[in-house]
Write a protein that holds these residues in place. Sequence first.
Motif, mmCIF file in Angstrom:
data_model
loop_
_atom_site.group_PDB
_atom_site.id
_atom_site.type_symbol
_atom_site.label_atom_id
_atom_site.label_comp_id
_atom_site.label_asym_id
_atom_site.label_seq_id
_atom_site.Cartn_x
_atom_site.Cartn_y
_atom_site.Cartn_z
ATOM 1 N N ILE A 160 0.868 -1.180 0.000
ATOM 2 C CA ILE A 160 0.000 0.000 0.000
ATOM 3 C C ILE A 160 0.900 1.223 0.000
ATOM 4 O O ILE A 160 1.742 1.372 0.886
ATOM 5 C CB ILE A 160 -0.919 0.046 1.231
ATOM 6 C CG1 ILE A 160 -1.632 -1.290 1.424
ATOM 7 C CG2 ILE A 160 -1.919 1.189 1.092
ATOM 8 C CD1 ILE A 160 -2.515 -1.689 0.290
ATOM 9 N N ALA A 161 0.725 2.102 -0.992
ATOM 10 C CA ALA A 161 1.613 3.258 -1.116
ATOM 11 C C ALA A 161 0.825 4.562 -1.072
ATOM 12 O O ALA A 161 0.084 4.885 -2.005
ATOM 13 C CB ALA A 161 2.408 3.176 -2.413
ATOM 14 N N THR A 162 0.961 5.292 0.009
ATOM 15 C CA THR A 162 0.339 6.606 0.168
ATOM 16 C C THR A 162 1.021 7.316 1.329
ATOM 17 O O THR A 162 1.531 6.670 2.245
ATOM 18 C CB THR A 162 -1.169 6.493 0.453
ATOM 19 O OG1 THR A 162 -1.696 7.795 0.745
ATOM 20 C CG2 THR A 162 -1.452 5.590 1.631
ATOM 21 N N ASP A 163 1.022 8.652 1.283
ATOM 22 C CA ASP A 163 1.604 9.397 2.405
ATOM 23 C C ASP A 163 0.530 9.810 3.409
ATOM 24 O O ASP A 163 0.816 10.522 4.371
ATOM 25 C CB ASP A 163 2.374 10.628 1.914
ATOM 26 C CG ASP A 163 1.492 11.615 1.174
ATOM 27 O OD1 ASP A 163 0.284 11.346 1.012
ATOM 28 O OD2 ASP A 163 2.014 12.660 0.734
ATOM 29 N N SER A 164 -0.710 9.359 3.180
ATOM 30 C CA SER A 164 -1.805 9.656 4.111
ATOM 31 C C SER A 164 -1.935 8.518 5.126
ATOM 32 O O SER A 164 -2.295 7.393 4.759
ATOM 33 C CB SER A 164 -3.118 9.821 3.338
ATOM 34 O OG SER A 164 -4.218 9.838 4.223
ATOM 35 N N GLU A 165 -1.675 8.800 6.379
ATOM 36 C CA GLU A 165 -1.762 7.771 7.419
ATOM 37 C C GLU A 165 -3.195 7.279 7.596
ATOM 38 O O GLU A 165 -3.426 6.085 7.838
ATOM 39 C CB GLU A 165 -1.225 8.326 8.738
ATOM 40 C CG GLU A 165 0.276 8.610 8.723
ATOM 41 C CD GLU A 165 0.796 9.022 10.088
ATOM 42 O OE1 GLU A 165 0.002 8.973 11.053
ATOM 43 O OE2 GLU A 165 1.977 9.399 10.181
ATOM 44 N N ILE A 166 -4.167 8.182 7.462
ATOM 45 C CA ILE A 166 -5.570 7.789 7.608
ATOM 46 C C ILE A 166 -5.967 6.837 6.493
ATOM 47 O O ILE A 166 -6.578 5.781 6.725
ATOM 48 C CB ILE A 166 -6.480 9.027 7.609
ATOM 49 C CG1 ILE A 166 -6.187 9.903 8.835
ATOM 50 C CG2 ILE A 166 -7.951 8.618 7.574
ATOM 51 C CD1 ILE A 166 -6.967 11.199 8.869
ATOM 52 N N LEU A 167 -5.619 7.198 5.258
ATOM 53 C CA LEU A 167 -5.941 6.356 4.115
ATOM 54 C C LEU A 167 -5.212 5.021 4.219
ATOM 55 O O LEU A 167 -5.783 3.962 3.954
ATOM 56 C CB LEU A 167 -5.552 7.077 2.823
ATOM 57 C CG LEU A 167 -6.039 6.471 1.512
ATOM 58 C CD1 LEU A 167 -7.554 6.333 1.502
ATOM 59 C CD2 LEU A 167 -5.577 7.338 0.337
ATOM 60 N N MET A 168 -3.958 5.082 4.628
ATOM 61 C CA MET A 168 -3.155 3.868 4.767
ATOM 62 C C MET A 168 -3.800 2.898 5.751
ATOM 63 O O MET A 168 -3.994 1.713 5.450
ATOM 64 C CB MET A 168 -1.744 4.232 5.254
ATOM 65 C CG MET A 168 -0.822 3.045 5.510
ATOM 66 S SD MET A 168 -0.086 2.425 4.010
ATOM 67 C CE MET A 168 1.153 3.699 3.711
#
Length: 218
Positions: free
Chosen positions: A11-19
Amino acid sequence: MDKSDQVTCVIATDSEILMSGVVRMLKEGFRQMEVLCAGSFEEVRSVLYERDVDLLVIEKITLGFDIEDRTGELMRMNPCLRILCFCLQRCGKNFGLRMYRAGIKGLFVDCAFDMKLMECVGRLLDGKTAFPVDIEEGIRKREHILNSEVNGKITGREMEVLRQMLEGSTLKQGSDQMHIAVGTLSSMRSRVVRKLGAESFAEAIIIALQYGLGRQQA
């Protein structure tokens, strides 16, 4: 896909909530799935270098603007990698077709897509695509091939390469005719295959014959 199959997903995203939300859903939906996290494209490359990854779920903003270059780099590292891109807003049809042509197999749009995230993941793991209806229709009609805004124009030299492919010329014969190195011609053939939206040399030939592309002039 049998949900008991062992798969590795990044999973690749800089959003901790989305992650955290995506990780939770995947772990609940696919009990045997190993889920790894990456906060940037550079971290994705690092994980792929070290691990055998089946699926990459990457946020559009993390993938960046250089979709073709970045996707191509990831696919060279792992030719079997399946990529699902997710956006917070609906993407235009041409952009979705561009994603497909670049090698991305699915697009999940948060709160605006008729398929849920888990269904998208399942379809990709089953070897299918997962795009919104309008993009799937465009793929079925091969709009990713005929739309130069999406594909990039086949240049005059590439058209010459395509004609050689249709004639059955070997790399050695073609390189002699064009007075270029075999490696250069091989790279040009790969570029033609990609611009035709094909997944193999043979499929590129079929597509070219179907649309009479070998007879077109640049």
